[in-house]
Structure formats: structure tokens, C-alpha cells
Design an enzyme around this catalytic site. Structure first.
Site, PDB file in Angstrom:
ATOM      1  N   ARG A  88     -28.904 -20.028   3.224  1.00 45.96           N
ATOM      2  CA  ARG A  88     -28.556 -21.436   3.167  1.00 45.96           C
ATOM      3  C   ARG A  88     -27.171 -21.626   3.755  1.00 45.96           C
ATOM      4  O   ARG A  88     -26.247 -20.849   3.484  1.00 45.96           O
ATOM      5  CB  ARG A  88     -28.578 -21.955   1.719  1.00 45.96           C
ATOM      6  CG  ARG A  88     -29.985 -22.115   1.145  1.00 45.96           C
ATOM      7  CD  ARG A  88     -30.745 -23.248   1.839  1.00 45.96           C
ATOM      8  NE  ARG A  88     -32.095 -23.446   1.295  1.00 45.96           N
ATOM      9  CZ  ARG A  88     -33.192 -22.885   1.778  1.00 45.96           C
ATOM     10  NH1 ARG A  88     -33.076 -22.061   2.825  1.00 45.96           N
ATOM     11  NH2 ARG A  88     -34.362 -23.126   1.253  1.00 45.96           N
ATOM     12  N   ASP A 137     -28.660 -18.425  11.232  1.00 50.68           N
ATOM     13  CA  ASP A 137     -29.902 -19.200  11.358  1.00 50.68           C
ATOM     14  C   ASP A 137     -29.798 -20.487  10.551  1.00 50.68           C
ATOM     15  O   ASP A 137     -30.636 -21.364  10.682  1.00 50.68           O
ATOM     16  CB  ASP A 137     -31.106 -18.377  10.868  1.00 50.68           C
ATOM     17  CG  ASP A 137     -32.433 -19.037  11.200  1.00 50.68           C
ATOM     18  OD1 ASP A 137     -32.633 -19.401  12.378  1.00 50.68           O
ATOM     19  OD2 ASP A 137     -33.270 -19.195  10.286  1.00 50.68           O
ATOM     20  N   GLU A 145     -26.776 -29.032   8.760  1.00 54.20           N
ATOM     21  CA  GLU A 145     -27.845 -28.839   9.734  1.00 54.20           C
ATOM     22  C   GLU A 145     -29.014 -29.793   9.519  1.00 54.20           C
ATOM     23  O   GLU A 145     -29.934 -29.855  10.334  1.00 54.20           O
ATOM     24  CB  GLU A 145     -28.374 -27.401   9.664  1.00 54.20           C
ATOM     25  CG  GLU A 145     -29.126 -27.105   8.362  1.00 54.20           C
ATOM     26  CD  GLU A 145     -29.762 -25.723   8.349  1.00 54.20           C
ATOM     27  OE1 GLU A 145     -29.832 -25.079   9.403  1.00 54.20           O
ATOM     28  OE2 GLU A 145     -30.181 -25.299   7.271  1.00 54.20           O
ATOM     29  N   HIS A 170     -32.941 -22.412  12.403  1.00 54.68           N
ATOM     30  CA  HIS A 170     -33.636 -22.264  11.118  1.00 54.68           C
ATOM     31  C   HIS A 170     -35.055 -21.731  11.346  1.00 54.68           C
ATOM     32  O   HIS A 170     -36.037 -22.256  10.827  1.00 54.68           O
ATOM     33  CB  HIS A 170     -33.697 -23.606  10.381  1.00 54.68           C
ATOM     34  CG  HIS A 170     -33.741 -23.452   8.895  1.00 54.68           C
ATOM     35  ND1 HIS A 170     -32.787 -23.990   8.062  1.00 54.68           N
ATOM     36  CD2 HIS A 170     -34.616 -22.814   8.081  1.00 54.68           C
ATOM     37  CE1 HIS A 170     -33.089 -23.708   6.799  1.00 54.68           C
ATOM     38  NE2 HIS A 170     -34.191 -22.990   6.803  1.00 54.68           N
TER      39      HIS A 170
END
Length: 329
Positions: free
Chosen positions: A233, A257, A262, A294
């Protein structure tokens, strides 16, 4: 039971349509838009909604869903930090998640980020496309014989630990609840893991306790030239402090990632838009940073597991036999 699936992409629709044939009494509808206070009004006639990591399950949205007759929230992801659980309980809405769709998918992506940023694969790819075959700026370091620090050794962290061990790395880890099955791991304090590791990979859920666990103070305890990877996260890392650390040459490389703020970017094509914040552009401006979209979960096997478990959760709830392990309480 009729389920409205928000933020449905073509791969979601394909996967769920294939799996729903195995679940009698379940009907699926799809909407491209993600769930928020405006799109919550579209849930009429549905007993359940299905959302993902960026879906807005705030108290206001949940109250609106409840008024529309929604009885269950189905998360097609492991994390549930975007759900106001107190509001869900107050409105008598059950919440289910997919806790372990494909640990290996995420762990393999974490190692891919570590390898790519270590050996500057992203830079080499661009150079060679321009017929530049020089090696300047591409020097990496052997991972064999180095120390891998795993923060969180649940299913994903355990998979990453095994990968690192396979590379010939010494594996150390921090977890409030050590995994006794991982005999090759040396558990120690978070401070010691951060201080000793050459590669730090984060694999833990986001809680109030660990918000911004990677910050100016903890970064200062890390080795110079460390590689940091986050596939969990974004809010686990204080981005402003991370950027300061990158500018101070603390990191050999950073692979992300996930990152703070985001939400509006996840799975969207925003190439023709002006972004609301400069976080993404600042991060990707550094030659030793790789940011992906992601996508750590994004394999055929993971998508199949997500749709299967999500619909099993729905069927269990519908039949009064919920899968207790998957229910968020």
C-alpha cells in the site's frame, strides 16, 4: 442475488463471466465507473456491490448503498483499508474480501521490480532502442550473498522470502506474528531489518499503526545504497521523505507498484490529462526509480482466483453459509 461490479475492465468482465456459470442464483452487472457518492445511486435493484482497491467505501457512500438495499460488499482484493467498517456494521452490511488470490503473482512482481531497478533494465531498454549500446549508468549489484529484509511474512511476504532465498540471499524479516514454517528466516526488530538489509521488500497491510512506517527516521537507519520495493500500500511510505532520501543518494534503487495519492490513476489511461499532484512525475523523474501501475496482482491465475473467491463469498452469503475466513469483521 444481483451484483453490480464497479470499475469493471474488460479482463474483469471476461474472468467473472467465465466463473459465474458455476454459481446458481448469481447475476452480474458491470459498470466502468468506480464507486463513489455519485455512482452509488446506480445500484438500484442490486443486493451486492463489488469494488476494488480504489473504490470509495466511505461512511457516506455506505449509507447511500444501504438505503438502496445493498446487504453485502464484495472486495475483489485483499486489502480493506478503503472501507469504513464502522459504517458497514452500523448499516448491517457484510464485507468480504479475497485474502490470498495469488501470493506468487505479487511476490514475483516485487522481485521483478528489484531486479529491474538494480540492473537498470528500464534505462538499458531505452538506450538500446536509440542504438546506444554504452554501459554508462547501468551498473548493478549482485543479489547473491546479500541480505533481503522482508517486512510482513504473510502469504505474499513468505513467497517473496522463498524467492530471495532461491537467489542465494540471507533472509531476515520483521512481523508481529512470525511464520514458524519459514525456518530459513531470521526474525528481528523492524529497526534491525531496516539497518541490515540490502533489499527491503514491504508486504504488509495498511493500518493506523504502520501508516508511513517508511519515513525520514526509518530511512536514516537503512544502509546507503539499499534497494526498496513496495507492492503493498502506498501509504506505508511517506513519499516526501522517500523523495528526500532519493535525492540524498540513500537508495541504489526504488521499485514501487503502489504510491500515495494513486487512487485517481489506478488502471486509468490519463496520458492526455494534467495530473492533480506531482508525486508520480517526481518519482519517475529519477533514473533509479521504477513505478508500475498497481499491476503486481495482474496475472491470469490471479484474476481467475479473484473471480472464483469473490463469487464463492457471494454464494456463501446468499445461502447463509458465509466463508468466515474471508469475512471482514
Amino acid at each position: 442475488m444481483k451484483i453490480l461490479i464497479y470499475d469493471a475492465k474488460s479482463y474483469d468482465i471476461e474472468s467473472f463471466n467465465k466463473e459465474v456459470k458455476n454459481h446458481k442464483g448469481i447475476e452480474l452487472d458491470y459498470i466502468e465507473s468506480d464507486l463513489d457518492i455519485r455512482t452509488a445511486s446506480l445500484v438500484d435493484g442490486h443486493e451486492a456491490v463489488c469494488g476494488f482497491v480504489s473504490s470509495d467505501f466511505s461512511a457516506e457512500v455506505i449509507a447511500k448503498l444501504a438505503k438502496k438495499g445493498v446487504k453485502v460488499i464484495l472486495l475483489r482484493c485483499a486489502g480493506f483499508n478503503n472501507v469504513d467498517m464502522e459504517a458497514a456494521k452500523a448499516n448491517n452490511i457484510s464485507v468480504f474480501r479475497v485474502p490470498g488470490y495469488s501470493p506468487e503473482a505479487v511476490a514475483e512482481h516485487a522481485m521483478a521490480l528489484a531486479l529491474a531497478v538494480n540492473r537498470r533494465i528500464h534505462k538499458a531498454y531505452i538506450k538500446v532502442r536509440e542504438n546506444d549500446f554504452s554501459l554508462g549508468g547501468l551498473k548493478g549489484r549482485n543479489l547473491h550473498g546479500k541480505v533481503a529484509g522482508i517486512i510482513g511474512t504473510g502469504k505474499i511476504g513468505a513467497a517473496m522470502a522463498r524467492i530471495c532465498a532461491g537467489f542465494g540471499m540471507r533472509v531476515i524479516a520483521y512481523d508481529k506474528f512470525p511464520n514458524k514454517d519459514l525456518k530459513f528466516i531470521e526474525y528481528m526488530s523492524l529497526h534491525d531489518v531496516l539497518a541490515q538489509a540490502d533489499l527491503i521488500s514491504i508486504h504488509c497491510p495498511l493500518t493506523d499503526e504502520n501508516y508511513h512506517m517508511i519515513n525520514k527516521k526509518t530511512i536514516s537507519t537503512m544502509k546507503d545504497g539499499v534497494i526498496l520495493v513496495n507492492t503493498s500500500r502506498g501509504e506505508l511510505v511517506d513519499t516526501d521523505d522517500l523523495i528526500q532520501g532519493i535525492r540524498a543518494h540513500k537508495f541504489h534503487g526504488v521499485g514501487l507498484d503502489v504510491y500515495e495519492e494513486e487512487r485517481n490513476n489506478v488502471f486509468e489511461n490519463r496520458s492526455h490529462e494534467i495530473l492533480e499532484t506531482s508525486i508520480t512525475s517526481r518519482l519517475v523523474s529519477f533514473p533509479n526509480v521504477i513505478v508500475t501501475s498497481h499491476q503486481a496482482f495482474f496475472t491470469e491465475e490471479a484474476l481467475s482466483a479473484i473471480s472464483e473467491t469473490t463469487l464463492k463469498n457471494a454464494t456463501g452469503f446468499m445461502n447463509g453459509k458465509p466463508l468466515e475466513f474471508n469475512q471482514v469483521k
